[in-house]
Design an enzyme around this catalytic site. Structure first.
Site, PDB file in Angstrom:
ATOM      1  N   GLY A   1     -31.784   9.132 -45.779  1.00 23.50           N
ATOM      2  CA  GLY A   1     -32.250   8.601 -47.056  1.00 23.50           C
ATOM      3  C   GLY A   1     -31.639   7.263 -47.425  1.00 23.50           C
TER       4      GLY A   1
ATOM      5  N   LEU B   1     -27.002   9.090 -40.996  1.00 26.32           N
ATOM      6  CA  LEU B   1     -27.919   9.482 -39.921  1.00 26.32           C
ATOM      7  C   LEU B   1     -29.339   8.992 -40.199  1.00 26.32           C
ATOM      8  CD1 LEU B   1     -26.774  13.190 -39.528  1.00 26.32           C
ATOM      9  CD2 LEU B   1     -26.383  11.339 -37.868  1.00 26.32           C
TER      10      LEU B   1
ATOM     11  N   HIS C   1      -1.278   2.295  -5.024  1.00 22.48           N
ATOM     12  CA  HIS C   1      -2.473   3.121  -5.046  1.00 22.48           C
ATOM     13  C   HIS C   1      -3.634   2.366  -5.680  1.00 22.48           C
ATOM     14  CE1 HIS C   1      -4.509   6.993  -5.062  1.00 22.48           C
ATOM     15  NE2 HIS C   1      -3.545   7.367  -4.251  1.00 22.48           N
TER      16      HIS C   1
ATOM     17  N   SER D   1       0.839  -1.182   0.000  1.00 19.40           N
ATOM     18  CA  SER D   1       0.000   0.000   0.000  1.00 19.40           C
ATOM     19  C   SER D   1       0.884   1.245   0.000  1.00 19.40           C
ATOM     20  CB  SER D   1      -0.887   0.010   1.229  1.00 19.40           C
ATOM     21  OG  SER D   1      -1.520  -1.229   1.329  1.00 19.40           O
ATOM     22  N   VAL D   2       0.205   2.378  -0.110  1.00 21.29           N
ATOM     23  CA  VAL D   2       0.931   3.634  -0.293  1.00 21.29           C
ATOM     24  C   VAL D   2       2.028   3.833   0.750  1.00 21.29           C
ATOM     25  CG1 VAL D   2       0.689   6.120  -0.476  1.00 21.29           C
ATOM     26  CG2 VAL D   2      -1.108   4.629  -1.337  1.00 21.29           C
ATOM     27  N   ASP D   3       1.738   3.541   2.001  1.00 18.56           N
ATOM     28  CA  ASP D   3       2.718   3.857   3.034  1.00 18.56           C
ATOM     29  C   ASP D   3       3.441   2.646   3.612  1.00 18.56           C
ATOM     30  OD1 ASP D   3       2.150   6.596   2.879  1.00 18.56           O
ATOM     31  OD2 ASP D   3       0.321   6.263   4.049  1.00 18.56           O
TER      32      ASP D   3
ATOM     33  N   LYS E   1       8.489  -2.489   8.842  1.00 19.22           N
ATOM     34  CA  LYS E   1       8.360  -1.540   9.956  1.00 19.22           C
ATOM     35  C   LYS E   1       8.308  -2.274  11.292  1.00 19.22           C
ATOM     36  CE  LYS E   1       6.206   1.881   6.982  1.00 19.22           C
ATOM     37  NZ  LYS E   1       5.301   3.008   6.839  1.00 19.22           N
TER      38      LYS E   1
ATOM     39  N   GLY F   1     -32.923   9.360 -41.195  1.00 23.13           N
ATOM     40  CA  GLY F   1     -33.531  10.363 -42.070  1.00 23.13           C
ATOM     41  C   GLY F   1     -32.623  10.852 -43.188  1.00 23.13           C
TER      42      GLY F   1
ATOM     43  N   SER G   1     -25.715   2.326 -38.391  1.00 23.50           N
ATOM     44  CA  SER G   1     -24.391   1.792 -38.052  1.00 23.50           C
ATOM     45  C   SER G   1     -23.404   2.910 -37.724  1.00 23.50           C
ATOM     46  CB  SER G   1     -23.860   0.882 -39.166  1.00 23.50           C
ATOM     47  OG  SER G   1     -23.999   1.459 -40.449  1.00 23.50           O
TER      48      SER G   1
END
Lengths: 639, 304
Positions: free
Chosen positions: A481, A477, A118, A36-38, A170, A479, A550
């Site tokens: 055609g 799109l 982290h 872990s971080v520390d 530690k 519409g 699509s």
């Protein structure tokens, strides 16, 4: 501060040649440190570098002045400063990427992957673990086994690291208390057994004070085991285990300097090979005999796992990059459907159904991933909630899913062979490495379903119809055609006696795809199915017209990849959004603007325009009739 | 056969694997060749990787016109021996402006090396360029990938590196982007020397101590490789003293600090290196320009 245990070897000064001889044949161990971080990772690594004399005087002077200026240890040396590399993180005070460090002792050279602890950096840890022979899991003696400890251990185990060191750090801060140490080890042992870690070595240390790092410490007289360095120097490395497995070598490159020489270059993944051995080339399955093992230093009688060599065969068997050369009587499997564990590495979540490039050894194929069976809760991999339901995998998520490839892949389960079981996934558009995975096994259906060889081939079908099958893929799109123009084109083709079929929303959405909605993954699946149907129809010799929005480039690419060369014709029906919205034939834009329709392309869902469509028609300048004529001109001749 | 490989065998096999991946997947690879000991090892590994073919790419030297003469001698010979094409690029703007290390300070490195390198890569169109950098050289190198991606303008973004798992390298890139590939990433200075000894690799004789003409400049000791040119640029003839010196790294002669030494054989050089207490790059002036973060900054700008 203790004196460096590896302070200059007297042999260097007295007899350099003897020293060099001794060091010439050292082995190498790659390991990762996670915590872990520390937990003091950077401090521990700094200490290892310092004690093994990997820090020069000028670096030390810089370290001493930096320690006083920005260090966290008062006037003492802050070893972490040696290790925390890039400018940004020096300011933040955390390690944020994988850094590789080197040190050496009399017995071994070490490469350390310094992996961040982290929370969101699973990605970096997995990267560091992928090349490691061993993992050092750091625990703060004051805190004991934490969620992060479980996560790191689980990931190391998933990545196939069998050598685990539990470094309880530690110890100086808990007065070297044996009871506390024993209780942490017992906690960890219970958890390790649950996730399948068979064995680990626990060592009480202090990175800061130097206890049990290079030599035993008087402060832990109750501890009878090795110091950290002693253990790292003597533990068996993975390359030795790989040697006992059957021979496999992925071919990287075919060496052809002239017509008389044809060699297959690669690095031996497992086992060993001798001159005269019978080998099998996968996936073709053809066998041959090893004529020679060629290296710059001369031919070898035998070569072993880890070596990069060039093999020549007795005959002209086909073999190229991506193939795997293996011992003939125990070849690896070949399949195109797998179950795998996948780790997601990209900010953009995994898209089930999308085609990614998959690289496994020297093979690159196109692969689609199914929605995950489940995501693994890495913080609690053994509890009742260890399997999470998931539709996708987000950055740093790890899950189990099925994968399908467009071509057969030579593989072995990751547990047995890292080289033939580990793979990466690459996004075809951004080229980013988005995922990494480990294959578990081939799905039975791939092994049993073989393509039925038919007598009437697709060429026969096409010849009967007197046409070249093709897919005219209209995209644009809502519409714009598409359907109108596709319908015009089909009418013209019918006039020309061509055999066609038009797939559009009406005949697909109501039948084949009626189980699909409009979420991003449903839309991808919609297009994939249409692509498959279109492909079958081209096999039958038809000219297929499809009219679907699509919207995603990757999905159109997926369909393009399914078809033969020149068979996929992308037609962009190019209509500006304002124009399509103004037409609003079905009143859908109005609903979408009112928020009644979600995920509507152009409004709250993107449309990715084709970059290089075969044909583009502009519906503002052309009538549907003109557009259809133009398209026909472009696709001629039809056979 | 002894089970398992030694550390040098493992490093060699890894470097060869990397080089073959590049040749198999890149469109137009090239090898940056600086004539130093790391380049010598990298070139030797390339010969091994593709034997019996010659390495299927050219060597590129980005020249500053200020290298040691003995380096230029070995440059031609090495390319010849390997059967490879040698491409030399000198930044025409730097040449025209007469950029030199004395009058132009950091601009010398920027114009000749950083800009010169970018020009050369663009000119020859390499999409993958091998470099001999090692992770043990410098802190920011330690975090660089083996396959390091550069934008179309050759910049490096340390926060946006591709994860590199197992020995799988993603070599895909967009048009205009390129890759710098570092096959010696996992080698240390000691590994390099041990390998040179084991493989009997030819290196520039300047690595070995010999009596050489030297001068002192701004507190450093340098070799007067081209005394006339020095005089021309400095406006005076520096005081030359003959000393027994050698070099731990090689670059431009006015920027490469000499160390007083009597180590004249490979093992003596290694002995001295192991007993010495200053790190390799210290003899180079280039890293110190901007204090702590200088190499990282240079890499972001496109330096190797």
């Amino acid at each position: 501060m203790t004196t460096p245990a590896y302070a200059t070897d007297a042999l260097i000064a007295d007899d350099i040649d003897a020293y060099l001889d001794q060091h010439q044949n050292k082995s190498m161990l790659r390991f990762i440190t996670c915590g872990s971080v520390d937990d003091g990772k950077s401090t521990l690594i700094g200490r290892l570098l310092y004690d093994s004399k990997m820090i020069f005087e000028d670096q030390l002077a810089a370290l001493e002045s930096d320690s006083k200026r920005v260090g966290t240890q008062g006037q003492e040396i802050d070893f972490a400063l040696l290790v925390d590399g890039l400018a940004a993180e020096r300011e933040q005070g955390i390690t944020i990427d994988v850094a590789y460090r080197f040190f050496t002792t009399e017995k071994r050279k070490f490469i350390v992957a310094d992996c961040p602890g982290h929370e969101q950096y699973t990605r970096n840890m997995v990267t560091g673990a992928s090349t490691a022979d061993l993992a050092v899991i750091l625990i703060d003696a004051r805190k004991g086994v934490l969620v992060q400890t479980r996560r790191h251990s689980f990931l190391c185990h998933q990545l196939g690291i069998t050598n685990i060191v539990l470094a309880v750090n530690k110890m100086d801060l808990i007065d070297y208390d044996q009871t506390a140490f024993d209780s942490i080890v017992a906690d960890y042992a219970a958890f390790a057994a649950e996730i399948g870690i068979a064995d680990f070595t626990a060592i009480p240390i202090s990175g800061l004070a130097g206890d049990n790092i290079t030599q035993g410490s008087g402060n832990t007289a109750w501890y009878g085991g090795p110091s950290l360095i002693d253990h790292l120097e003597s533990v068996e490395v993975r390359s030795t285990a790989n040697l006992e497995k059957p021979f496999r070598m992925p071919v990287q490159w075919v060496n052809r300097p002239n017509l008389d020489f044809r060699g297959f270059a690669g690095q031996i993944a497992t086992g060993s090979v001798k001159q005269g051995d019978t080998v099998r080339v996968l996936p073709s399955g053809k066998t041959s005999t090893v004529k020679s093992i060629v290296t710059f230093a001369g031919e070898l009688d035998e070569a072993q796992s880890g070596q990069s060599v060039t093999l020549c065969f007795d005959d002209e068997v086909d073999c190229s990059r991506g193939d795997v050369i293996a011992v003939a009587d125990a070849p690896p499997e070949v399949s195109d459907q797998f179950e795998a564990t996948i780790v997601w590495l990209d900010d953009e979540p995994m898209m089930p159904g999308r085609a990614y490039a998959m690289k496994l050894a020297s093979q690159t194929v196109s692969a689609t991933v199914q929605p995950p069976k489940y995501e693994i809760n890495v913080n609690d991999p053994t509890g009742a909630g260890s399997h999470l339901a998931a539709k996708t995998l987000e950055l740093n998520a790890i899950g189990v899913a099925e994968i399908m490839t467009d071509k057969p892949v030579v593989f072995e389960p990751y547990r047995e062979n890292r080289s033939l079981g580990g793979f990466i996934l690459i996004d075809k558009l951004t080229n980013r490495t988005v995922g990494a995975g480990m294959l578990h096994f081939s799905l039975r259906r791939a092994q049993n379903v073989h393509w039925q060889a038919v007598d009437i081939t697709r060429d026969d079908h096409a010849a009967l119809k007197n046409q070249k099958p093709r897919v005219l893929w209209f995209t644009g799109l809502s519409g714009s055609g598409k359907s109108t123009i596709a319908n015009e084109v089909e009418k013209k083709l019918a006039m020309m006696n061509r055999h066609t079929f038009l797939l559009d929303g009406d005949n697909v959405r109501h039948g084949l795809n009626k189980d699909l909605g409009f979420t991003e993954s449903d839309r991808i699946e919609n297009i994939r199915r249409i692509g498959e149907v279109a492909k079958l129809m081209t096999d039958a010799g038809l000219i297929v017209l499809t009219a679907f929005i699509s919207p995603f480039r990757a999905d159109r690419q997926l369909v393009r990849d399914m078809m033969g060369d020149g068979e996929f014709i992308e037609i962009h029906v190019d209509t500006p959004l304002e124009v399509a919205e103004a037409r609003d034939v079905k009143g859908l834009y109005k609903k979408a603007r009112a928020g009644e329709l979600k995920n509507f392309t152009g409004i709250d869902s993107p449309y990715e325009e084709p970059e290089e469509p075969e044909i583009r028609v502009n519906t503002v300048e052309m009538t549907p009739e003109e557009a259809a004529s133009y398209i026909i001109e472009q696709v001629l001749p039809l056979k | 056969m002894t089970p398992g490989l030694t550390h040098l065998q493992r490093l060699e096999a890894e470097s060869i694997h990397i080089m073959r991946e590049v040749v198999a997947e890149a469109e137009k690879p090239g090898m940056l060749y600086s004539i130093g000991k790391d380049s010598a090892v990298m070139l030797h590994l390339a010969k091994k990787a593709f034997f019996p073919s010659s390495p299927p790419f050219p060597l590129l030297h980005v020249d500053t016109t200020w290298k040691f003469r003995e380096m230029y001698d070995l440059r031609a010979k090495s390319a010849d021996d390997a059967g490879m094409e040698l491409l030399v690029h000198q930044n025409p703007e730097a040449l025209k402006a007469g950029i030199n290390p004395f009058d132009h300070g950091p601009a010398h490195t920027d114009m000749w090396k950083t800009q010169g390198l970018k020009q050369a890569l663009d000119k020859f169109g390499f999409d993958a360029a091998f470099g001999g950098a090692r992770r043990d050289e410098e802190k920011s190198r330690a975090k660089e990938r083996i396959f390091s991606f550069r934008s179309a303008s050759h910049g490096w973004d340390p926060k946006n590196q591709r994860p590199e798992l197992w020995n799988l390298y993603n070599t895909r890139k967009n048009k205009g982007e390129s890759i710098r590939v570092f096959p010696l990433s996992n080698w240390t200075e000691l590994d390099i020397w041990q390998y040179i000894m084991a493989e009997n690799i030819e290196i520039v004789p300047l690595y070995f101590a010999a009596p050489r003409p030297t001068y002192e400049y701004e507190g450093g000791l340098f070799m007067a490789d081209d005394i006339e040119r020095l005089e021309q640029v400095l406006g005076h003839r520096p005081r030359i003293t003959e000393r027994s010196v050698r070099f731990r790294t090689l670059g431009c002669f006015p920027l490469t600090g000499a160390v007083e030494s009597t180590a004249s054989t490979l093992s003596e050089v290694v002995q001295e290196m192991l007993l010495t207490t200053t790190s390799e790059r210290q003899g180079r002036v280039i890293d110190k320009d901007a204090g702590d973060a200088s190499m990282e900054q240079k890499k972001r700008e496109g330096y190797f």
